[in-house]
Design a protein around this motif. Structure first.
Motif, short mmCIF file in Angstrom:
data_model
loop_
_atom_site.label_atom_id
_atom_site.label_comp_id
_atom_site.label_asym_id
_atom_site.label_seq_id
_atom_site.Cartn_x
_atom_site.Cartn_y
_atom_site.Cartn_z
N ILE A 380 4.01 22.51 35.30
CA ILE A 380 5.09 22.97 36.16
C ILE A 380 4.53 23.92 37.20
CG2 ILE A 380 6.89 22.69 34.41
CD1 ILE A 380 6.69 25.69 33.84
N GLN A 381 5.26 24.07 38.29
CA GLN A 381 4.81 24.94 39.37
C GLN A 381 6.00 25.59 40.05
OE1 GLN A 381 2.98 23.15 42.97
NE2 GLN A 381 1.34 24.67 42.73
N TRP A 382 5.85 26.89 40.33
CA TRP A 382 6.88 27.59 41.09
C TRP A 382 6.88 27.10 42.53
CZ3 TRP A 382 10.72 30.78 39.61
CH2 TRP A 382 10.65 31.38 38.34
N GLN A 383 8.01 26.56 42.94
CA GLN A 383 8.19 26.13 44.33
C GLN A 383 9.58 26.55 44.79
OE1 GLN A 383 7.38 21.95 44.95
NE2 GLN A 383 5.35 22.05 43.98
N ASN A 384 9.62 27.40 45.83
CA ASN A 384 10.90 27.86 46.40
C ASN A 384 11.82 28.48 45.36
OD1 ASN A 384 10.15 26.76 48.99
ND2 ASN A 384 10.68 24.74 48.19
N GLY A 385 11.23 29.30 44.49
CA GLY A 385 12.03 30.05 43.53
C GLY A 385 12.42 29.31 42.28
N VAL A 386 11.87 28.11 42.06
CA VAL A 386 12.20 27.30 40.87
C VAL A 386 10.92 26.69 40.31
CG1 VAL A 386 13.48 25.32 39.99
CG2 VAL A 386 14.49 26.74 41.79
N PRO A 387 10.69 26.79 38.98
CA PRO A 387 9.55 26.09 38.37
C PRO A 387 9.90 24.63 38.11
CG PRO A 387 10.65 27.47 36.74
CD PRO A 387 11.41 27.64 38.01
N VAL A 388 9.20 23.73 38.78
CA VAL A 388 9.53 22.31 38.70
C VAL A 388 8.37 21.52 38.12
CG1 VAL A 388 11.18 22.36 40.61
CG2 VAL A 388 8.76 21.95 41.09
N THR A 389 8.69 20.40 37.50
CA THR A 389 7.67 19.52 36.93
C THR A 389 6.90 18.81 38.05
OG1 THR A 389 8.95 19.16 34.91
CG2 THR A 389 7.30 17.50 35.45
N VAL A 390 5.56 18.94 38.01
CA VAL A 390 4.72 18.25 39.00
C VAL A 390 3.74 17.27 38.35
CG1 VAL A 390 4.90 20.09 40.72
CG2 VAL A 390 3.05 20.19 39.03
N PHE A 391 3.69 17.27 37.01
CA PHE A 391 2.82 16.36 36.26
C PHE A 391 3.40 16.20 34.86
CE2 PHE A 391 -0.60 15.68 33.19
CZ PHE A 391 -1.30 14.63 33.75
N PRO A 392 3.43 14.99 34.28
CA PRO A 392 2.90 13.72 34.75
C PRO A 392 3.67 13.18 35.96
CG PRO A 392 3.33 13.68 32.38
CD PRO A 392 4.00 14.88 32.92
N GLU A 393 3.02 12.37 36.73
CA GLU A 393 3.60 11.86 37.97
C GLU A 393 4.92 11.12 37.72
OE1 GLU A 393 2.29 9.03 41.77
OE2 GLU A 393 0.80 9.70 40.31
N ALA A 394 4.98 10.37 36.62
CA ALA A 394 6.19 9.59 36.32
C ALA A 394 7.40 10.47 36.06
CB ALA A 394 5.95 8.67 35.13
N GLN A 395 7.17 11.71 35.63
CA GLN A 395 8.27 12.62 35.32
C GLN A 395 8.41 13.75 36.35
OE1 GLN A 395 6.59 13.21 31.21
NE2 GLN A 395 8.72 13.00 30.59
N ALA A 396 7.58 13.72 37.38
CA ALA A 396 7.55 14.80 38.36
C ALA A 396 8.82 14.84 39.19
CB ALA A 396 6.34 14.67 39.26
N ILE A 397 9.30 16.05 39.40
CA ILE A 397 10.46 16.28 40.27
C ILE A 397 10.00 16.62 41.68
CG2 ILE A 397 12.40 17.88 40.67
CD1 ILE A 397 12.86 17.93 37.69
N ALA A 398 8.77 17.15 41.80
CA ALA A 398 8.22 17.51 43.12
C ALA A 398 6.72 17.24 43.15
CB ALA A 398 8.50 18.98 43.40
#
Length: 405
Positions: A380-398
């Motif tokens: 997960i990664q903080w992006q614009n104030g929200v921690p979002v899933t970035v890996f695995p690619e199939a489940q990534a939100i961003a």
């Protein structure tokens, strides 16, 4: 004749009442008790409360969809036990749980790996199946038959995450990181991850360890730790906290002393909602963490319910995992065909439910040691104030970004 008719009438009424009572008993199958043992008090209470939210949602959905069909539609009943905020309290809580609730057929918990290791010593003796997301490699390395680990163990998580993070860094920054600092607390999961890193993963990936610091949570002052990081100027900082206040303190001290090092974490303390309430989203932007689970693509409805039902801004691993655990318990009960903890434990070992809808990678199937087969992790990664899933690619939100870019 009147007296005889009255006797037969009374017998008929008695039989009818008995049959009706029996019919009602069959129609209303007894509830099946499942447990959650997690911290509901002390410094880790926040995590336990979120685990409870996920478990409650899972129980509700299972019951709304007809309960346990193999048991005549029996409903799940959630029993919550406070593990407290120390290994001693967690072990005592487990002893109370198995003594006070002899009808429990399975449980989930216990948050910190340190707590889980203590709790499972008790549940194993009681032959009570326990599902856990806790990361420590030791959890399923003791030959236990009633422990089931849904996450990839800590050592494996680091092995999966490290090459992906280095590849991302190289693509985004134009150069491959060569040096790393490690700042970790001394909880079991954190130490398992660090051991794997230091026992070969860093060398395997061409990284030199230039700072190696361990602390006991909660951290009172981060000045000396960050000063060491600042003086050695590593390319990456691996930061492993389990208490929100420690995550906050380290990030703020880095900002205060102008330490510009990409932060990679393992675990969710750095991505809890409370962090963004006290730390600037700008400061958090780009911070990554490898976690056992997280709300991801395909789970949007569950994430929305967390917001509407519990006022939670996102779905952490603690909620999605206990939600998924309830469905694993249901599958085991359906296979076992009876509300018996030993039978449920055997059924869990025999499960083969195909791809896992609520855990990253692999299938709902456990090997002999209790590992969920094919389990990976979520980055997960903080992006614009929200921690979002970035890996695995199939489940990534961003898509992932490299800190500072």
């Amino acid at each position: 004749m009147n007296r005889r008719s009255a006797v037969f009438s009374l017998i008929g009424m008695t039989l009818s009442a008995s049959l009706l009572a029996g019919g009602n008993a069959m129609a209303q199958a007894a509830d099946v008790s499942v447990g959650l043992i997690a911290p509901m008090s002390g410094i880790y209470a926040r995590y336990g409360q979120v685990m409870r939210m996920g478990a409650e949602m899972g129980v509700k959905d299972i019951n709304d969809q007809g309960g346990i069909k193999a048991l005549g539609g029996a409903k799940l009943k959630l029993v919550v036990v406070d593990s407290g905020d120390s290994t001693e309290k967690a072990k005592s809580a487990a002893e109370r749980m198995v003594a006070d609730y002899p009808n429990l057929v399975a449980a989930t918990g216990a948050y910190l790996s340190s707590f889980t290791l203590a709790v499972t010593e008790v549940t194993e003796r009681a032959k009570l199946p326990l599902l856990t997301l806790s990361y420590s490699d030791l959890i399923t390395a003791r030959g236990f038959k009633y422990v089931f680990q849904t996450s990839a163990p800590a050592g494996k998580q680091a092995d999966i995450a490290l090459p992906s993070i280095l590849e991302l860094a190289t693509k985004a920054s134009g150069k491959r990181p060569k040096t790393v600092a490690i700042v970790t607390d001394n909880t079991a999961a954190s130490l398992s991850t660090v051991k794997a890193l230091k026992d070969g993963l860093l060398a395997k990936n061409g990284l030199e360890l230039v700072v190696d610091e361990t602390f006991t949570p909660p951290l009172a002052d981060a000045s000396s730790l960050i000063q060491r990081v600042r003086s050695r100027r590593p390319d990456l900082l691996f930061f492993l906290p389990t208490v929100i206040s420690d995550a906050k303190l380290i990030l703020e001290k880095m900002n205060e002393t102008n330490v510009k090092v990409p932060v990679i974490s393992f675990g969710i303390a750095i991505a809890e909602p409370e962090v963004v309430k006290t730390v600037s989203p700008t400061l958090l932007n780009g911070v990554m963490s490898a976690v056992g689970n997280w709300g991801a693509k395909g789970q949007e409805a569950l994430i929305k319910r967390m917001k509407t039902d519990y006022n939670e801004p996102w779905m952490t691993q603690n909620a999605i995992s206990t939600y998924g655990d309830m469905w694993i318990m249901k599958a085991a009960l359906e296979r076992a065909g009876k509300a018996n903890r030993e039978a449920v434990g055997q059924a869990m070992h025999a499960l083969d439910e195909g791809p896992s809808p609520y855990f990253p990678g692999g299938v709902v199937k456990f090997d002999e040691a209790g590992h969920r087969e094919g389990a990976t992790l979520t980055v997960i990664q903080w992006q614009n104030g929200v921690p979002v899933t970035v890996f695995p690619e199939a489940q990534a939100i961003a898509q992932p970004i490299w800190p500072g870019k």
